[in-house]
Each structure stands twice: as structure tokens, then as C-alpha cells.
Design a protein around this motif. Structure first.
Motif, PDB file in Angstrom:
ATOM      1  N   LEU A  71      18.435  41.765   2.705  1.00  0.00           N
ATOM      2  CA  LEU A  71      18.838  40.353   2.494  1.00  0.00           C
ATOM      3  C   LEU A  71      17.792  39.627   1.915  1.00  0.00           C
ATOM      4  O   LEU A  71      18.048  38.476   1.074  1.00  0.00           O
ATOM      5  CB  LEU A  71      18.743  39.789   4.037  1.00  0.00           C
ATOM      6  N   ALA A  72      16.393  40.055   1.856  1.00  0.00           N
ATOM      7  CA  ALA A  72      15.439  39.291   1.092  1.00  0.00           C
ATOM      8  C   ALA A  72      15.322  39.837  -0.393  1.00  0.00           C
ATOM      9  O   ALA A  72      14.278  39.418  -1.117  1.00  0.00           O
ATOM     10  CB  ALA A  72      14.128  39.485   1.902  1.00  0.00           C
ATOM     11  N   GLU A  73      16.352  40.543  -0.788  1.00  0.00           N
ATOM     12  CA  GLU A  73      16.560  40.984  -1.943  1.00  0.00           C
ATOM     13  C   GLU A  73      15.413  42.064  -2.467  1.00  0.00           C
ATOM     14  O   GLU A  73      15.028  41.945  -3.990  1.00  0.00           O
ATOM     15  CB  GLU A  73      16.766  40.154  -2.824  1.00  0.00           C
ATOM     16  N   TRP A  74      14.559  42.583  -1.632  1.00  0.00           N
ATOM     17  CA  TRP A  74      13.579  43.450  -1.914  1.00  0.00           C
ATOM     18  C   TRP A  74      14.230  45.021  -2.103  1.00  0.00           C
ATOM     19  O   TRP A  74      13.706  45.654  -2.967  1.00  0.00           O
ATOM     20  CB  TRP A  74      12.561  43.780  -0.975  1.00  0.00           C
ATOM     21  N   LEU A  75      15.440  45.013  -1.565  1.00  0.00           N
ATOM     22  CA  LEU A  75      16.213  46.096  -1.942  1.00  0.00           C
ATOM     23  C   LEU A  75      17.540  45.948  -2.475  1.00  0.00           C
ATOM     24  O   LEU A  75      18.409  44.897  -2.281  1.00  0.00           O
ATOM     25  CB  LEU A  75      16.480  47.063  -0.784  1.00  0.00           C
ATOM     26  N   HIS A  76      18.206  46.697  -3.562  1.00  0.00           N
ATOM     27  CA  HIS A  76      19.430  46.357  -3.884  1.00  0.00           C
ATOM     28  C   HIS A  76      20.735  46.472  -2.981  1.00  0.00           C
ATOM     29  O   HIS A  76      21.704  45.783  -2.997  1.00  0.00           O
ATOM     30  CB  HIS A  76      19.833  46.865  -5.469  1.00  0.00           C
ATOM     31  N   ARG A  77      20.506  47.403  -2.217  1.00  0.00           N
ATOM     32  CA  ARG A  77      21.514  47.868  -1.176  1.00  0.00           C
ATOM     33  C   ARG A  77      20.684  48.636   0.178  1.00  0.00           C
ATOM     34  O   ARG A  77      19.805  48.994  -0.164  1.00  0.00           O
ATOM     35  CB  ARG A  77      22.720  48.713  -1.967  1.00  0.00           C
ATOM     36  N   ASN A  78      21.636  48.346   0.980  1.00  0.00           N
ATOM     37  CA  ASN A  78      21.057  49.144   2.345  1.00  0.00           C
ATOM     38  C   ASN A  78      21.254  50.667   2.210  1.00  0.00           C
ATOM     39  O   ASN A  78      22.392  51.247   2.239  1.00  0.00           O
ATOM     40  CB  ASN A  78      21.708  48.685   3.634  1.00  0.00           C
ATOM     41  N   PRO A  79      19.992  51.512   2.028  1.00  0.00           N
ATOM     42  CA  PRO A  79      20.621  52.855   1.605  1.00  0.00           C
ATOM     43  C   PRO A  79      21.169  53.623   2.741  1.00  0.00           C
ATOM     44  O   PRO A  79      21.752  54.636   2.838  1.00  0.00           O
ATOM     45  CB  PRO A  79      19.122  53.299   1.483  1.00  0.00           C
ATOM     46  N   ILE A  80      21.149  52.934   4.020  1.00  0.00           N
ATOM     47  CA  ILE A  80      21.723  53.660   5.203  1.00  0.00           C
ATOM     48  C   ILE A  80      23.089  53.633   5.198  1.00  0.00           C
ATOM     49  O   ILE A  80      23.851  54.381   6.041  1.00  0.00           O
ATOM     50  CB  ILE A  80      21.253  52.774   6.479  1.00  0.00           C
ATOM     51  N   SER A  81      23.665  52.727   4.388  1.00  0.00           N
ATOM     52  CA  SER A  81      25.334  52.673   4.209  1.00  0.00           C
ATOM     53  C   SER A  81      25.506  54.096   3.808  1.00  0.00           C
ATOM     54  O   SER A  81      26.945  54.402   3.986  1.00  0.00           O
ATOM     55  CB  SER A  81      25.430  51.440   3.156  1.00  0.00           C
TER      56      SER A  81
END
Length: 204
Positions: A71-81
Motif C-alpha cells: 500500500l505504501a508503494e514500496w512493492l509493486h504487488r503482494n508476492p503472497i498472492s
């Protein structure tokens, strides 16, 4: 992050689940082992000897944690998905019928009998039942007012707003609680319904 007192112990438990999955062997004598391998475009987590609910918790809690930097845009997507882990029950729970519950109650003594009867008859969570005080039990109107919960001796709010609705008592449950109120040495309105004798009634 601010964590409610009632949530601290579950967080410790979730940490244990994660540790068991991430570590090849989580300590001497530990019987859990975790593996993670790619499966096409997805990842698959396998946990030996875990129950279905336990297997799903590491994924859910890790996903919740990683969602913050996402959510803080440190990652492009949640890898756990990308993690694939079934939460399907391996077997159905064994639910007692009325006759089995009656036989169980016949073998129990107060306060355990009153506690089991209350939880089984009204579907209360253990934390809700332990958080009851005698001032919450209204024998006149035949209702139990829920306003607090206790988990691992941490006093907190109810889990949901719907949980705060008054719970009706039928005749048998009211009699069971009344009998226990006459037996317990902690009968004052401010006393816990299931007060612990070892703690001199100061804790359930």
C-alpha cells in the motif's frame, strides 16, 4: 502498529506458525517442516503435519503483513498472492447432539459444567464467557449482557459489534447459572462468573 492486549497472544502464535513454515526444522524435536517451490506461475507452500486451518494461517498473516509495504508503494504487488494453499477441511468437526451434550454435562461438576452448558447453549466464545461478571447476568429478564472478553488474562473489547447483543437464557441455562451463583464464594455483582479460586477471584 498498535496491537490490542487480546491480540498479542494470537500474534505470538502466528509468529510460531510462520517460523515453522520458514525454518527447515524449527528447533530440537520440532515435528513441523515447511517447503516452498514454484508451480508454473504460482508458488506452492507445503507444511507437513499441519491441520488445514494452521496451514492457511501463515499465508493469511504473511499476506496481511506484506500488504502494508504494498500500500505504501514500496512493492509493486503482494508476492503472497502467488502462494497457493488450500484451506479446505480435511475432516468435518464432531458436533455433539443434544443427547451427547446431556451425557457430557452429567459427568461434569461446577464451574466447568456451567461454563460448558453456557458455551454450548448460547454459542459464546470462550473469551466472552470468561469475561462475564455477575452484574452481566440478569435472572429477572433472563438475559446475559456481553460487554467484554478475556483472552490469556488480557481484558479487551468484544470481537464484533454483533457480539454485544444481549443473549437470552432459557430455563435450564438460567437454573444452571443460578445454582453456580449459590455455590461460588464470589457472588458479588462485580465478581467474575467463573472466578479462579487460585487467584482469589481476581481473575477468571
Amino acid at each position: 502498529m498498535r496491537i490490542r492486549p487480546m491480540d498479542r497472544q494470537p500474534c505470538r502464535g502466528f509468529y510460531g506458525y510462520l517460523k515453522a513454515v520458514v525454518d527447515p526444522v524449527a528447533g530440537p524435536g520440532h515435528r513441523f517442516r515447511g517447503t516452498c517451490r514454484s508451480a508454473g506461475s504460482q508458488l506452492k507452500v507445503g507444511c507437513m503435519d499441519f491441520r488445514w486451518r494452521t496451514r492457511q494461517r501463515p499465508k493469511s498473516e504473511t499476506s496481511c503483513t506484506v500488504s502494508l509495504p504494498t500500500l505504501a508503494e514500496w512493492l509493486h504487488r503482494n508476492p503472497i498472492s502467488l502462494v497457493r494453499q488450500s484451506a479446505k477441511r480435511e475432516k468435518m468437526p464432531d458436533v455433539l447432539d443434544a443427547e451427547e451434550l446431556k451425557k457430557l454435562l452429567a459427568e461434569l461438576q461446577n464451574p466447568v459444567r456451567a461454563l460448558v452448558f453456557l458455551i454450548a447453549a448460547r454459542g459464546l466464545r470462550v473469551s466472552e464467557a470468561l469475561g462475564l461478571k455477575w452484574s452481566d447476568v440478569d435472572f429477572g429478564t433472563g438475559a446475559i449482557n456481553l460487554s467484554r472478553g478475556i483472552a490469556h488474562q488480557h481484558l479487551g473489547e468484544m470481537k464484533t459489534e454483533a457480539s454485544q447483543r444481549p443473549v437470552p437464557m432459557d430455563g435450564a441455562l438460567a437454573i444452571s447459572l443460578f445454582v453456580w451463583s449459590e455455590q461460588t464464594p464470589y457472588q458479588q455483582p462485580e465478581n467474575w462468573v467463573f472466578a479462579s479460586p487460585k487467584m482469589n477471584g481476581k481473575q477468571p
